[in-house]
Structure formats: structure tokens, C-alpha cells
Write an enzyme that holds these catalytic residues in place. Sequence first.
Site, PDB file in Angstrom:
ATOM      1  N   ASP A  69      -5.349  27.515  22.252  1.00  0.00           N
ATOM      2  CA  ASP A  69      -5.695  26.010  22.967  1.00  0.00           C
ATOM      3  C   ASP A  69      -6.013  25.403  22.424  1.00  0.00           C
ATOM      4  O   ASP A  69      -6.401  25.279  21.226  1.00  0.00           O
ATOM      5  CB  ASP A  69      -6.568  27.304  23.620  1.00  0.00           C
ATOM      6  CG  ASP A  69      -8.192  28.057  22.462  1.00  0.00           C
ATOM      7  OD1 ASP A  69      -7.955  26.768  21.839  1.00  0.00           O
ATOM      8  OD2 ASP A  69      -8.394  28.940  23.323  1.00  0.00           O
ATOM      9  N   ASP A  71      -8.746  22.001  21.846  1.00  0.00           N
ATOM     10  CA  ASP A  71     -10.856  21.603  21.991  1.00  0.00           C
ATOM     11  C   ASP A  71     -10.491  20.475  22.126  1.00  0.00           C
ATOM     12  O   ASP A  71     -10.085  19.142  21.080  1.00  0.00           O
ATOM     13  CB  ASP A  71     -11.652  22.743  21.601  1.00  0.00           C
ATOM     14  CG  ASP A  71     -12.092  24.080  21.290  1.00  0.00           C
ATOM     15  OD1 ASP A  71     -12.051  23.881  22.288  1.00  0.00           O
ATOM     16  OD2 ASP A  71     -11.904  24.215  19.968  1.00  0.00           O
ATOM     17  N   ASP A 180     -18.418  25.360  11.531  1.00  0.00           N
ATOM     18  CA  ASP A 180     -18.400  25.764  10.492  1.00  0.00           C
ATOM     19  C   ASP A 180     -17.982  25.708   8.788  1.00  0.00           C
ATOM     20  O   ASP A 180     -18.330  25.599   7.859  1.00  0.00           O
ATOM     21  CB  ASP A 180     -17.989  27.569  10.918  1.00  0.00           C
ATOM     22  CG  ASP A 180     -16.644  27.588  11.902  1.00  0.00           C
ATOM     23  OD1 ASP A 180     -16.105  26.588  11.365  1.00  0.00           O
ATOM     24  OD2 ASP A 180     -16.655  28.776  12.778  1.00  0.00           O
TER      25      ASP A 180
HETATM   26  P1  ATP Z   1      -9.644  30.389  17.422  1.00  0.00           P
HETATM   27  O1  ATP Z   1      -8.000  29.756  17.040  1.00  0.00           O
HETATM   28  O2  ATP Z   1      -9.251  31.141  17.143  1.00  0.00           O
HETATM   29  O3  ATP Z   1      -9.407  29.874  19.113  1.00  0.00           O
HETATM   30  P2  ATP Z   1     -11.304  28.041  16.496  1.00  0.00           P
HETATM   31  O4  ATP Z   1     -11.236  27.250  14.776  1.00  0.00           O
HETATM   32  O5  ATP Z   1     -10.537  26.958  17.845  1.00  0.00           O
HETATM   33  O6  ATP Z   1     -10.214  29.437  16.437  1.00  0.00           O
HETATM   34  P3  ATP Z   1     -13.361  28.707  18.411  1.00  0.00           P
HETATM   35  O7  ATP Z   1     -14.670  29.672  18.719  1.00  0.00           O
HETATM   36  O8  ATP Z   1     -12.534  28.686  19.043  1.00  0.00           O
HETATM   37  O9  ATP Z   1     -12.667  28.801  16.927  1.00  0.00           O
HETATM   38  O10 ATP Z   1     -14.207  27.307  18.113  1.00  0.00           O
HETATM   39  C1  ATP Z   1     -13.723  26.200  18.367  1.00  0.00           C
HETATM   40  C2  ATP Z   1     -14.385  25.187  16.897  1.00  0.00           C
HETATM   41  O11 ATP Z   1     -16.005  24.726  17.450  1.00  0.00           O
HETATM   42  C3  ATP Z   1     -14.188  25.865  15.417  1.00  0.00           C
HETATM   43  O12 ATP Z   1     -13.231  26.000  15.311  1.00  0.00           O
HETATM   44  C4  ATP Z   1     -15.286  25.027  15.041  1.00  0.00           C
HETATM   45  O13 ATP Z   1     -15.290  23.548  14.547  1.00  0.00           O
HETATM   46  C5  ATP Z   1     -16.503  25.280  15.806  1.00  0.00           C
HETATM   47  N1  ATP Z   1     -17.312  26.508  15.415  1.00  0.00           N
HETATM   48  C6  ATP Z   1     -17.020  27.914  16.781  1.00  0.00           C
HETATM   49  N2  ATP Z   1     -18.072  28.827  16.067  1.00  0.00           N
HETATM   50  C7  ATP Z   1     -18.711  28.233  15.609  1.00  0.00           C
HETATM   51  C8  ATP Z   1     -19.970  28.339  14.448  1.00  0.00           C
HETATM   52  N3  ATP Z   1     -19.943  29.578  14.733  1.00  0.00           N
HETATM   53  N4  ATP Z   1     -20.463  27.786  13.751  1.00  0.00           N
HETATM   54  C9  ATP Z   1     -20.041  26.308  13.623  1.00  0.00           C
HETATM   55  N5  ATP Z   1     -18.824  25.621  14.050  1.00  0.00           N
HETATM   56  C10 ATP Z   1     -18.183  26.697  15.307  1.00  0.00           C
HETATM   57 MG    MG Z   2     -10.247  27.950  19.166  1.00  0.00          MG
END
Ligand code: ATP
Ligand code: MG
Length: 482
Positions: A69, A71, A180
Site C-alpha cells: 500500500d 502512504d 523509525d
Molecule cells: P509495511 O510495508 O509493512 O506497511 P511500512 O514501513 O509501510 O511497512 P507502516 O506501519 O505502514 O510500515 O508505517 C508507515 C511508515 O510510518 C513507516 O515506514 C515509518 O516511516 C512510519 N512509522 C510507522 N510506525 C512507526 C513507529 N512506531 N515509529 C516511527 N515511525 C513509524
Molecule cells: Mg505501510
Amino acid sequence: MIKRLLRRVLRLGARPDHDVIPKAKHGIGRERLSNGARKVCDTLQGAGHQAYVVGGAVRDLLIGVRPKDYDVATNASPEEVHRLFRRSRLIGRRFKLAHVMFGDETVEVSTFRAGNSDTSPDESDAEKKPASAPEHRPRRGTGDHARSGAMENARLVDEHGRVLRDNVYGTREQDAARRDFTLNALYYDPSTETVLDFHNGMRDIKHRTVRIIGDPGARFREDPVRMLRAARFAAKLDFTIEARTREPISKLADLISNVPPARVFDEMLKLLLSGHAASAVRQLRDDGLHHGLLPMLDVILEQPLGKKFVNLALEQTDERVRVGKPVSPAFLFATLLWHEVLAGWKSAEKSGLKPIPALHRAMDDVLDAQTDKLAIPKRFTAVMKEIWALQPRFEARSGKRPYSLLANERYRAAYDFLLLRAESGEVSEDLSGWWTAFASAEADDQQLMLLAPSPGQSKPRRRRKRSGRSDGGAPQSGPAPE
Ligand code: ATP
Ligand code: MG
């Protein structure tokens, strides 16, 4: 002298705080983005805002993985985003986000934030934080700094350093710093096809490294869930957690217990459904991190029998995720906790309960103990109970009972569960084999199967069983699924 100082300050000020990486170096053309992500960025930029694809999608595109997905981060307020897209809605109580829908796709659009806690809207609900994010109405087209909306009591931290509330909109730079890991802090601008890299994320992706942004101890204290995320990304991407990032994890693992269970559950679910659950769990265990980090696995992974069963379940789930088959979280959680249920079942029987009530007692006890730590949602526990409660019914292979089990709406899940039990050696393969054959047999053959004593089953024993465990009290299925 003053002139020199001034020149230095000016030079420092002019130094870019991020790398701008052109398409020639990273290779991602805008056509690689989803339709929705492209449209959201184009529309926002067309209205004078900044807009970037951020987080996991940029990381995955760089690695060559298809993003699940998208963001988008912007300096437009959620209300401004909402006004620009007809099919959009505002979500999140504590920190508003906009969801913009295009057909099946939902693009999550968040306004640049300062501070260091999660963006997840669920977190706010899970933590039952006050809906205190004041309306932020940045002026259209203004620079980042006009948008830093620091406000009183915006950031609240508990005694362990965990960020409880964090209601500050910020600049693009601040937004990058609160993310993060370096590999999650890359910003892709579809209009220029450049990647903005504030924290050397490109270098870390190249070196296949998961590195936290800032001081590891402080960042994990702010949000202990990041420890789970580190393990998840390392397993999912086949990266290594950088030594400095890894170092404080074993010391801080217990802090996970301060995080609202609903959030731990969400993150666990992501880990377990990442398609790399077996290696993520192995990694946690090798590092001694499953204690505290994965409360549910604490007990199970210590039991030799449970270990085999859980590993099988995780590997099968990974396989399904990788080939794009649907996975049922309830089924997975039912497998993770089955050996605890079995142990509880045995001891409840020893204490004098009949088999079926003993099983139900064990199921309730195990779920009660877990909900404290993990908050498995009711819609999952209901299905888990059904799957468990159907297990003794597989023992009855005569009369009408096999037909009613086949007709049960949870039969398929319960049968898959039985196959796992057989594969791990807990029940005989004859039993699962009988059900495989019975379910696919023609009506006449089914009749014959019922008449024939099944392998390993003598008639007298079956009769005893019928009046005992299998029939004595037909186990009620759990509450109806949602
Ligand atoms: P995935 O592909 O599994 O969705 P993702 O990196 O997109 O991985 P998400 O949980 O969708 O993970 O979060 C989107 C973004 O928001 C992350 O890439 C990160 O930049 C930020 N983020 C999410 N959770 C945290 C956290 N606990 N602390 C800091 N930043 C976070
Ligand atoms: Mg994500």
C-alpha cells in the site's frame, strides 16, 4: 572575524540537510507508483502543497518488492486533503489522517509531523488518548516552518520515556526524523522523480541494514513497538539489524508490556502475516527477545512439541502469504495457542472435569491470560474457539456425526487445523487421512467408510469413546463469527 563567522553560519545554513537522488541513480519512474499514489501527489502538488510518497512503499520499490500500500506525506492539513478529494475521509481520533480512495485502493495521507511516535491511527484508538489534536489550519502554499504547530501539552511522556501523546504538526525534516528506521524515511517526489534522503536510508538499503534513526535506546523507549518492527523488517527484507540498533533491545524488551495490548496485537499481526513469520520469530528467539516481546510465544516456544507445531503453522502461513492466498489470523492464533490449550485441557480433566467442559475451561483460561497482554480482538477469539472446540469431534467417525461436522461452517478451518496436528505428530495421520478421504468421497463410499472400522480403531473402543469424550457433550461451537 565577525564576517568570517557570518560566512560560516551562512554556509552551514545553506548546506542541504538531505540528499536529492535523481532517477538515474535510483531507477524508480513515476509510472511504477500505484494510480492512487500518483493522483494524490499530483492533486496535492497542483493545489500548491508538498506531497511525497513515503515509508514502506519507497523502500519496497527500491528493493524491487511490490508495495502493498502507499502512504503519502504532505504539508496540507487533513481537512485540506479531505476537501481536495471527493472520495476521502478523515480517520484517527488522536491524530487525524486522511484516507483517499481510488477504486479498491486506499492511500493514507498524513500531514508532516514532529515528534517521534507512531502515525498509526489505531494506536490512538487503542490508547484511548484524548481527541485533543486541535484543528490545524496551515495557510495554503506557505513554507514548512509556517506549519510547525507546536502546542501546549502536545507531547506527553511516561516514566519509561514512552511517548503517550504527540500532537505536533511539523516540517518535512521533522517528519523524516520522527520515523523509525532510515530505510523508512525516504521521500519520493513523483513530479521530479527524485528521492529525498534525510538519514542515509539509501546507503542502509544498499547494505541491507535496519538502522534506527537517532539514539537507539531513546527511540525504543519512546515507542517499544519499534523493537518488534526491527525484527519484522529484518526478516521480511532479509536485512541485518545494525549492531548499535540491536544492542539495547534485549535490555528494553520488557517495555513492550507498557504498550497498549491492541497496538502490540496489530504489530504482531503484521509480523505474523509478513510472509516471513517463521524467520522473524526465529530471529526473536535466537536473540532471546521472544520473552516480553512476544508474550504469546513465551511459553509455547519453550515446549518441544509446541515448537514443532508452531513452526509448521508459521511456515504454512508464510507459504500462503507468499503465493497470495488468504490467511486467517484467527487460524494462526489458534495454532499458536493450541499447546497451551492442550496443557490446560489435560489439567482441567485431572481436576475432575469431563473432557468437553475441561476443554472449554482451558480455552477460556488461555484466552483470558492472552487478552491481558495482547488483546486479541473478539472477532478472532470467537473463531479460535470454534476451531478448537471442533477438534474432539473429529474422533467420532460413525453414525450421523461426521456429516454434521462436515456441514459445520468452520469445518474447513478445523480440518486444516487437524492436518497440522497430524503433521506435528500430535494425532495419528490415519485420523486426518480418514477425514480427507471422507470429505471428498461419494455418498455411497461415505456410507461404507462409516461402516468400516477405521485403522487403529477397534469397535469396543469406539463405543466407549462415544459415550465419553466425543459424544458425551457435543462441544458447542464458539459464538457465531462476525
Ligand atoms: P509495511 O510495508 O509493512 O506497511 P511500512 O514501513 O509501510 O511497512 P507502516 O506501519 O505502514 O510500515 O508505517 C508507515 C511508515 O510510518 C513507516 O515506514 C515509518 O516511516 C512510519 N512509522 C510507522 N510506525 C512507526 C513507529 N512506531 N515509529 C516511527 N515511525 C513509524
Ligand atoms: Mg505501510
